[in-house]
Design an enzyme around this catalytic site. Sequence first.
Site, short mmCIF file in Angstrom:
data_model
loop_
_atom_site.label_atom_id
_atom_site.label_comp_id
_atom_site.label_asym_id
_atom_site.label_seq_id
_atom_site.Cartn_x
_atom_site.Cartn_y
_atom_site.Cartn_z
N THR A 128 0.88 -1.17 0.00
CA THR A 128 0.00 0.00 0.00
C THR A 128 0.92 1.22 0.00
O THR A 128 1.32 1.68 -1.06
CB THR A 128 -0.98 0.00 1.19
OG1 THR A 128 -0.26 -0.14 2.40
CG2 THR A 128 -1.99 -1.10 1.06
N LYS B 54 4.15 -7.02 3.49
CA LYS B 54 3.85 -5.60 3.29
C LYS B 54 3.60 -4.98 4.66
O LYS B 54 3.14 -5.65 5.59
CB LYS B 54 2.65 -5.38 2.38
CG LYS B 54 1.36 -5.86 2.94
CD LYS B 54 0.27 -4.84 2.79
CE LYS B 54 0.69 -3.57 3.44
NZ LYS B 54 -0.41 -2.69 3.81
N THR C 5 -2.23 -2.84 6.99
CA THR C 5 -1.89 -3.98 7.80
C THR C 5 -0.47 -4.39 7.57
O THR C 5 0.21 -3.90 6.70
CB THR C 5 -2.68 -5.21 7.32
OG1 THR C 5 -2.63 -5.18 5.92
CG2 THR C 5 -4.06 -5.23 7.82
N GLU D 79 6.86 4.18 8.88
CA GLU D 79 6.42 5.51 8.45
C GLU D 79 7.31 6.61 9.03
O GLU D 79 7.33 6.81 10.24
CB GLU D 79 4.99 5.74 8.89
CG GLU D 79 4.03 4.79 8.22
CD GLU D 79 2.73 4.65 8.97
OE1 GLU D 79 1.94 3.78 8.59
OE2 GLU D 79 2.53 5.41 9.92
N ASN E 120 0.62 10.62 9.36
CA ASN E 120 -0.56 10.12 10.06
C ASN E 120 -1.58 11.19 10.41
O ASN E 120 -2.75 10.88 10.69
CB ASN E 120 -0.13 9.33 11.30
CG ASN E 120 0.42 7.99 10.90
OD1 ASN E 120 -0.30 7.17 10.35
ND2 ASN E 120 1.70 7.78 11.12
N THR F 67 -6.53 14.26 4.54
CA THR F 67 -6.99 15.60 4.14
C THR F 67 -6.49 15.94 2.75
O THR F 67 -5.61 15.27 2.22
CB THR F 67 -6.50 16.67 5.12
OG1 THR F 67 -5.09 16.57 5.21
CG2 THR F 67 -7.11 16.47 6.48
#
Lengths: 393, 393
Positions: free
Chosen positions: A145, A171, A182, A265, A388, A393
């Site tokens: 993703t 992943k 996930t 991330e 995050n 947005t």
Amino acid sequence: MIAVPKGFDFTVAAAGFKYAQRNDLTVLRSDTPCVWAAMLTRNLFQAAPVLVVKEMLAADRPVRAVVVNAGQANACTGEQGLEDCRNTLSMTARTLHLAPEELLPASTGVIGDRIKMDLWEQALAKLDAGLGEASALDAARAIMTTDKYPKMAWRSLELSGKEIRILGMAKGAGMICPNMATMLGFIICDAGVDQNWWRQAVAVAVEHSFNRITVDGDTSTNDCVFALANSRAGMVEEKKELTLLAKALAEVCAELAGLIVQDAEGGTKIIHVRVSGAKSVRQAELAARAVGHSPLVKTAMYGQDPNWGRIVAALGRSGADFDPNQVSVALAGQTIFHLGAPVAMDWDNLLAAALCRQEVHMDISLGGGQGKYTLLASDFTEEYIRINAKYRT
Amino acid sequence: MIAVPKGFDFTVAAAGFKYAQRNDLTVLRSDTPCVWAAMLTRNLFQAAPVLVVKEMLAADRPVRAVVVNAGQANACTGEQGLEDCRNTLSMTARTLHLAPEELLPASTGVIGDRIKMDLWEQALAKLDAGLGEASALDAARAIMTTDKYPKMAWRSLELSGKEIRILGMAKGAGMICPNMATMLGFIICDAGVDQNWWRQAVAVAVEHSFNRITVDGDTSTNDCVFALANSRAGMVEEKKELTLLAKALAEVCAELAGLIVQDAEGGTKIIHVRVSGAKSVRQAELAARAVGHSPLVKTAMYGQDPNWGRIVAALGRSGADFDPNQVSVALAGQTIFHLGAPVAMDWDNLLAAALCRQEVHMDISLGGGQGKYTLLASDFTEEYIRINAKYRT
């Protein structure tokens, strides 16, 4: 060379679930029935495909393939989500000339989003046309993703003259990804093994790899690891050989788990939190998780700050039972805190070079037992917050 | 008007422990002996002043004053730290014409730093010269470290014709502040109360206020709340009046706790995580803490994103025992998740105005019992990362 286990092939298709111009529907298929294992999320909210796999575990029939969609998690979608999942299995099984119960489903994407059934149906022709045409790397890319790179690991080993191959792909860019996706992991192997033994070996390997990483301490509704062994390379039954196979399996899982933390991330660090000298493994785990989850430790590592005070403060509130006067902490191999007291050295300068590196080793001894635990943790950065806080947005 | 309890005065001095040109040594003093309570950090690593206060609790003699230094935590400083703490008490008691055992110590600052004893000694003349000259606000400012503002709360109540006053002050911009400082809270009251009753009332008030806030889930080595009651306004003994006094005490603590969350490092939000319908208070607490500590929930609130998926994912991994199909979640008063399923509405637009506000209310029903818990949590921002990654460089 990627060691692709014998008898497995890969198919990918661009269904357009969420991402434009890339593959997002993936099939991993064996030409013979497989012994299989599935490790599923412990979150009480479990996605529809996770619930379906639980039923399949109860039914306990051999499987032939795994089908994965990236884009919608199909989690918190109720009865409709279960029906959607079952319909995708029927449709896809028909295309693959398999029975629906031979197909393991996995989904990843935003929680609450239903699978786009019309797009899935339209993609079946593409799946059919490309059957077995994709590479393992194509598959590893199609399950992504927001991952920055595909994650694969493999081993090949010779057992009594037979070459056995194990290939894993995963992943994940966080225990929960930016889009509430996930951690998914798929392991395929061409050894012939006893189902119970395989499940036990997979459980141990997952417990020591995927279950010992943390980005943000959040566990997804869709997490799962499937491991299929199709026996195409011959049976493995001798105890010594099974030990070697389990070791290779554990190595593949550990390598993939490390790749997930590396892709965390906004992460810049891989922190190895190694706790020893605890009264039990559980106590060591409590201590390691308190340190690995601590925002203050994670920001200190990002800031390349040898801040032992934050580490011991996290240990002290971890719930683990130990004598503070027996605690020692080493950072990058240097003991900066010894038997409950700081070691007075110019650590800011002495550790500056080591803390610039991506891999940081943190060795914590609680000084009171045989319990050990190692957790791989990422750091916390402005980029993590940005991803995050802003992604919807 | 600040309600300063009768018989208390304040003294501050600029010792230069860490901060230039500001007061950093504070005394809160009563002209008569006080009934007192002390709630101390549960961290296994406890600072020297915390250990000294534990001895004082065991000795159980009345106290007269509190002395606080901002700049060095005197935590993880071993025997030397204990000796330093005792020496500061002897020196300061002499200046105040008190016995050392009448003085409660508290320290805040970087873990591992010893108190600068020479600076303390030099500051005694200033303390002496300014005895009782400072205001309560001066004291509330002098105990700050990186707090953005002083934190005070007070109540005055009339009980049987007597005016009783309670004044509280606190410092803290996180469970651990940027410099690993602390949450410190000081409550003074002029009621005459039974020591055991007072300790129980303080324990309840702290449990429902300071123990129910979180910035980053980290607990400091120096956390403490001291509460002194000097009886100068007369005895309070009737059950009904004690209930009113306990209520006022709880309100003062709750107000101070809210001020700490509002001052959270880099924080923009005060998130009220209210859990009900749990099987027990402990279960409700587990659920509330999983949500309030979740980096993904905290970044979503910062991003003003009505991301119910992250809230339910945190609940599902919290360890609380509940039926996912009975769970409902309301954000800013709107039920966005009902009995295990999302409520399909354009929440992005419907909740946009509410999520811009500083105070966000999150009501979570687990649907299966009487257990309730409310946690006040801050959000996570780039500024939090910046403060905690960069402050030592």
